[in-house]
Structure formats: structure tokens, C-alpha cells
Design an enzyme around this catalytic site. Structure first.
Site, PDB file in Angstrom:
ATOM      1  N   GLY A 162      -2.958   2.805   2.791  1.00  0.00           N
ATOM      2  CA  GLY A 162      -3.950   1.896   1.585  1.00  0.00           C
ATOM      3  C   GLY A 162      -4.167   0.498   1.573  1.00  0.00           C
ATOM      4  O   GLY A 162      -3.447   0.316   3.002  1.00  0.00           O
ATOM      5  N   ASN A 163      -4.153   0.065   0.505  1.00  0.00           N
ATOM      6  CA  ASN A 163      -4.265  -1.490   0.362  1.00  0.00           C
ATOM      7  C   ASN A 163      -4.588  -1.387  -0.633  1.00  0.00           C
ATOM      8  O   ASN A 163      -4.403  -0.929  -1.604  1.00  0.00           O
ATOM      9  CB  ASN A 163      -4.725  -1.912   1.585  1.00  0.00           C
ATOM     10  CG  ASN A 163      -6.668  -2.131   1.100  1.00  0.00           C
ATOM     11  OD1 ASN A 163      -6.800  -1.802  -0.378  1.00  0.00           O
ATOM     12  ND2 ASN A 163      -7.366  -1.650   1.590  1.00  0.00           N
TER      13      ASN A 163
END
Length: 406
Positions: free
Chosen positions: A210-211
Site C-alpha cells: 500500500g501507500n
């Protein structure tokens, strides 16, 4: 007491009056000086002592209270913003027709600052022709009448008419204090699709790639567009506890491919598409059926597959006249600086506008404020000064509105 911006918080006589306490708390804690002016009916829901304790100011409801101070004139004259939470159908009607039978309605007539009224009432009352005419009248005079949220009302009823989330109300109030023309109705009837948040690409049932995107900028864009009159669909990937913006249709998507499908489904009939979501560039080539166990040996390498370029796809299939806005979270490197990378991305993607954020520790991601640049396909470039994400959203919609009107 705070000597910050002076806000008059009018409180109408509806069950949502208790939420005005949270609006009051957030405003005072962020440095605003708040004078609460409730109606008599509002005090049947929340006592004057509560408002006085939270604001530090005495509370009055009638023009004959504290007569030597002439409060029915002075309060409105000295305010930087008049904010009415909740604005009942009765209050909207009185304001639209200039009725001044208590301290709050007198204050509305004397105010020369921005006025924002936040409605809350049952769906049938909001949709009634009389209420809609009154809202149109007020908006025509420059009053900001926000869109109500949809959800649980009193009793078992649900529908449109729920008070917007207090944090959203405060965000819009701060925006109007910073720029009084920030919420014109220049997107009336325009269909808008906004993506927000960060996608998550599963590695196993527990882990994902993810981020750091919180979704706050995309939500600010959706919220501001709705309050400028647009019909907004918000396609939301992962966010950090953000409530659905009032007046917005919310669609959830977890992975990049889910976001892609949702954006393609929502965009064909839209006049404006904004890709603010932080889409993972890659995903694991395979997803483990069970949690990958930690062992004494090194783990197997994770093979990655490139995710689709959703922005480029939307540009390729866009309808005639559709405006598309992209986002670029950039860092400089040995080959080019942030703006050079952004100019190349704008040319490569083919969108009309590109919002550029220089990202890094304490910048853009997971923050309340934002700054950057706005690049346009015709070669225009201008900085967006540091401010709230609502302020950046307002600047972006100003540019979009100009493109629509061309």
C-alpha cells in the site's frame, strides 16, 4: 479568550443542535473567538450553560437582552463569519424572507460577512418546494447553504437531511474565513467523479502492499465540489476514518483493479473526472491463500505485476468535452526535479490539469495542509500556496470551472 477570527455560531431548534457543541469546541480549540446565538427552541435541546462554558461568552436569545450593548446590531457587524448549525426549515424561511423576531435572525440581517447555513431536518421538509425556494433565494443573495448529508434521522427514519459531520462543517467554515468567495455555485448540475485514498494490494489474508495516502485531499475535493453545486460520486479506496462528505454518493474500492472498475463505471456520463487516489503501481503476482508463516529461512522473493494506468485509460476513452484532472506525488532525483518529472507526466497522461505535490516526510501525505503546483495542458503553471486541503480543493475547482466555461 481567543482574539482569533470572530465567528457567530447560530443554533437552530432541531435535534441536531447537540452537534453544534462539537462544532463550537473545534472552532475554539483552533483559535477562533465564538459567540453563540441560539434560538429559544435550541435551548430546549442544549442548555445555555453548555454553550457558555464551551465559548467563554454569555448567551442571549432576545434583542432586549443586554440592551445597552445593542447586540442585535453589534454582533453581526463585528463578525468575520456567521455560521448557523443546524439551520432548520423555519430558520431558512425566516432568513429568506427577512423576518427578524429574535437575536439570531436580527444578526443575520446585520451581518456583512460571509454567512453559512448548515441545514438539518427530515427529508420531506428538505425536499418541500417551500424549503427549496427559500434555499435558492438565500443562495442567490450569496449565502452559503450547504448540502445536507444522508443517513439516520430521528426515530427509524433515514434519508437526506442529516446534519453534516462537525469536522466537515468546521473545515468549510475555515475555508470561508480564509477566502470568502471559496464556495460559489459555479458547478451547479455538473456530474463529477473523484477518486481518493490509497489502494491496497493483498499479499496474503493479512498483509498487503500500500501507500501512505490518507484520502483527505480527495475527500476535500469531493466535499467542496458538492457544496459548489456538483453532483458528486466519490470512489474511495482506503482512508483513515473519514466520514462520507455531505451530498456525495460514496463508492468503496479496495484494490487498484476494483478502483479501475468503479471509475470506468462512474465516469462515462461525468463532466469532470479527478484522479486523486494514490493507486499502487504494482501488485503481488500471486496472493497466498493462507498467511505466510515466519520461518528461520529467508522468505521467497515477491513477484510483482504492474497495475493498470487508470488515469491514462480514462483519458483514452473520455467523452467529448470531459475535463480530466490528474495528481502527481513526486520527488526530485538525480535526473530531474519535481516539476520536470511532473511536466513529463502531464504530457504522457494527456489530462487537462495535473496537480503536483512534492512529497516527503511531513509533506502532502497524512497532513492537514497541502501545497504544490497546478499544471495545465496548454503549458500554464502556477503554484498553490500552503493551506488547508479544502483551500487547495477550492483552487483546483476554480481552474476546472474556467475550463468548463470556455
Amino acid at each position: 479568550m481567543s482574539q482569533g477570527p470572530r465567528v457567530v455560531l447560530g443554533v437552530g431548534g432541531g435535534i441536531a443542535a447537540y452537534k453544534a457543541c462539537e462544532v463550537l469546541r473545534q472552532l475554539t480549540e483552533s483559535g477562533h473567538s465564538v459567540q453563540v446565538v441560539p434560538t429559544v427552541a435550541a435551548l430546549r435541546f442544549v442548555g445555555a450553560a453548555t454553550f457558555e462554558a464551551l465559548s467563554g461568552h454569555p448567551v442571549h436569545t432576545e434583542v432586549f437582552d443586554d440592551v445597552p450593548e445593542v447586540p442585535h446590531v453589534r454582533i453581526g457587524q463585528e463578525a468575520d463569519l456567521v455560521l448557523v448549525v443546524p439551520a432548520t426549515a423555519n430558520l431558512l424561511a425566516k432568513a429568506a424572507h427577512g423576518i427578524a423576531d429574535d437575536l439570531l435572525t436580527n444578526t443575520l440581517l446585520t451581518a456583512r460577512c460571509p454567512v453559512m447555513m448548515v441545514p438539518a431536518m427530515h427529508t420531506e421538509m428538505w425536499e418541500h418546494a417551500a424549503t427549496q425556494d427559500n434555499v435558492a433565494t438565500l443562495r442567490g443573495r450569496g449565502v452559503v447553504v450547504t448540502e445536507p448529508a444522508s443517513g439516520r434521522l430521528t426515530g427509524k427514519d433515514t434519508g437526506k437531511g442529516r446534519l453534516a459531520d462537525p469536522a466537515e462543517i468546521v473545515d468549510l467554515a475555515r475555508l470561508l474565513l480564509a477566502r470568502r468567495d471559496a464556495l460559489p455555485r459555479d458547478l451547479e448540475g455538473v456530474r463529477v467523479v473523484v477518486s481518493a485514498g490509497g489502494t491496497r494490494e493483498p499479499l496474503d489474508p493479512v498483509r498487503y502492499l500500500g501507500n501512505r495516502s490518507s484520502g483527505k485531499q480527495g475527500y476535500a475535493l469531493a466535499r467542496t465540489a458538492a457544496q459548489r453545486g456538483a453532483r458528486v460520486t466519490l470512489v474511495s479506496a482506503h482512508t483513515v476514518g473519514l466520514p462520507a462528505p455531505a451530498g456525495v454518493d460514496l463508492v468503496h474500492a479496495g484494490t487498484a483493479e476494483e478502483l479501475r472498475d468503479a471509475m470506468h463505471a462512474a465516469s462515462p456520463n461525468a463532466g469532470v473526472v479527478v484522479m486523486a487516489a494514490a493507486v499502487a503501481d504494482f501488485r503481488p503476482s500471486t496472493r497466498a491463500e493462507y498467511k505466510i508463516k515466519k520461518t528461520d529461512s529467508d522468505p521467497d522473493p515477491v513477484s510483482l505485476t504492474r497495475n493498470p494506468d487508470i488515469l491514462a485509460e480514462l483519458v483514452a476513452v473520455r467523452a467529448p468535452g470531459q475535463v480530466i484532472v490528474g495528481f502527481a506525488a513526486e520527488t526530485g532525483d538525480s535526473n530531474a526535479d519535481v516539476l520536470e518529472h511532473a511536466r513529463a507526466k502531464l504530457k504522457r497522461k494527456g489530462c487537462d490539469l495535473l496537480v503536483v505535490n512534492a512529497v516527503g516526510e511531513g509533506r502532502a501525505f497524512e497532513t492537514e495542509d497541502n501545497a504544490g503546483w497546478l499544471l495545465s495542458a496548454d503549458g500554464g503553471e502556477r503554484p498553490i500556496e500552503l493551506g488547508s486541503k479544502a483551500h487547495m480543493a477550492s483552487d483546483i475547482w476554480d481552474a476546472v470551472a474556467q475550463l468548463i466555461q470556455q
